[in-house]
Design a protein around this motif. Structure first.
Motif, PDB file in Angstrom:
ATOM      1  N   THR A  36       0.762  -1.084   0.116  1.00 28.28           N
ATOM      2  CA  THR A  36       0.103  -0.180   0.064  1.00 28.28           C
ATOM      3  C   THR A  36       0.873   1.466  -0.099  1.00 28.28           C
ATOM      4  OG1 THR A  36      -0.106   0.009   2.233  1.00 28.28           O
ATOM      5  CG2 THR A  36      -1.995  -1.155   1.096  1.00 28.28           C
ATOM      6  N   ASP A  43      -0.337  -1.265  -7.951  1.00 24.81           N
ATOM      7  CA  ASP A  43      -1.171  -1.229  -6.451  1.00 24.81           C
ATOM      8  C   ASP A  43      -1.663  -2.189  -5.883  1.00 24.81           C
ATOM      9  OD1 ASP A  43      -3.281  -1.795  -8.398  1.00 24.81           O
ATOM     10  OD2 ASP A  43      -3.780   0.205  -8.710  1.00 24.81           O
ATOM     11  N   ARG A  44      -2.752  -1.803  -5.128  1.00 22.91           N
ATOM     12  CA  ARG A  44      -3.104  -3.041  -4.083  1.00 22.91           C
ATOM     13  C   ARG A  44      -3.998  -3.756  -4.907  1.00 22.91           C
ATOM     14  NH1 ARG A  44      -6.072  -2.660   1.413  1.00 22.91           N
ATOM     15  NH2 ARG A  44      -4.784  -0.690   1.768  1.00 22.91           N
ATOM     16  N   LEU A  85      -4.662  -7.428   2.417  1.00 26.77           N
ATOM     17  CA  LEU A  85      -4.704  -6.370   1.565  1.00 26.77           C
ATOM     18  C   LEU A  85      -6.257  -6.213   0.863  1.00 26.77           C
ATOM     19  CD1 LEU A  85      -1.917  -7.312  -0.776  1.00 26.77           C
ATOM     20  CD2 LEU A  85      -2.064  -5.155   0.523  1.00 26.77           C
ATOM     21  N   SER A  89      -7.488  -0.706   5.329  1.00 29.05           N
ATOM     22  CA  SER A  89      -6.881  -0.151   6.484  1.00 29.05           C
ATOM     23  C   SER A  89      -7.796   0.936   7.134  1.00 29.05           C
ATOM     24  CB  SER A  89      -5.437   0.307   5.869  1.00 29.05           C
ATOM     25  OG  SER A  89      -5.623   1.135   4.874  1.00 29.05           O
TER      26      SER A  89
END
Length: 91
Positions: A36, A43-44, A85, A89
């Motif tokens: 991240t 990217d994620r 992931l 978050s």
């Protein structure tokens, strides 16, 4: 995503964990934060796609970047990383 593409992502992860003694929650968090935070390519979403391809792959995952971790522990780790992931978050 072609084999070379997802394999490159997995190899980057394996390179980053090759010296960790155990693939525990601390390592999962460190790698997830690295993804991240832009320390790994893509990217994620791209990493999640690569992990999904890797986990469906019937062959060995550490055939190019060899580690002392077993195939089973690598697959478990990648599953845990994928879950980390996928979970948003906290802000």
């Amino acid at each position: 995503m072609g084999t070379n593409s997802w394999k490159g992502h997995v190899n980057g992860i394996l390179y980053g964990i090759q010296f960790d003694r155990a693939l525990d929650d601390t390592v999962v968090t460190r790698v997830a934060d690295g993804v991240t935070g832009g320390l790994y390519p893509g990217d994620r979403a791209e990493m999640l796609e690569a992990l999904a391809h890797a986990l469906r792959h019937p062959g060995p995952l550490n055939d190019q970047i060899e580690t002392h971790h077993s195939e089973e522990s690598i697959r478990t780790f990648l599953n845990q990383l994928s879950a980390a992931l996928t979970t948003p978050s906290p802000c």
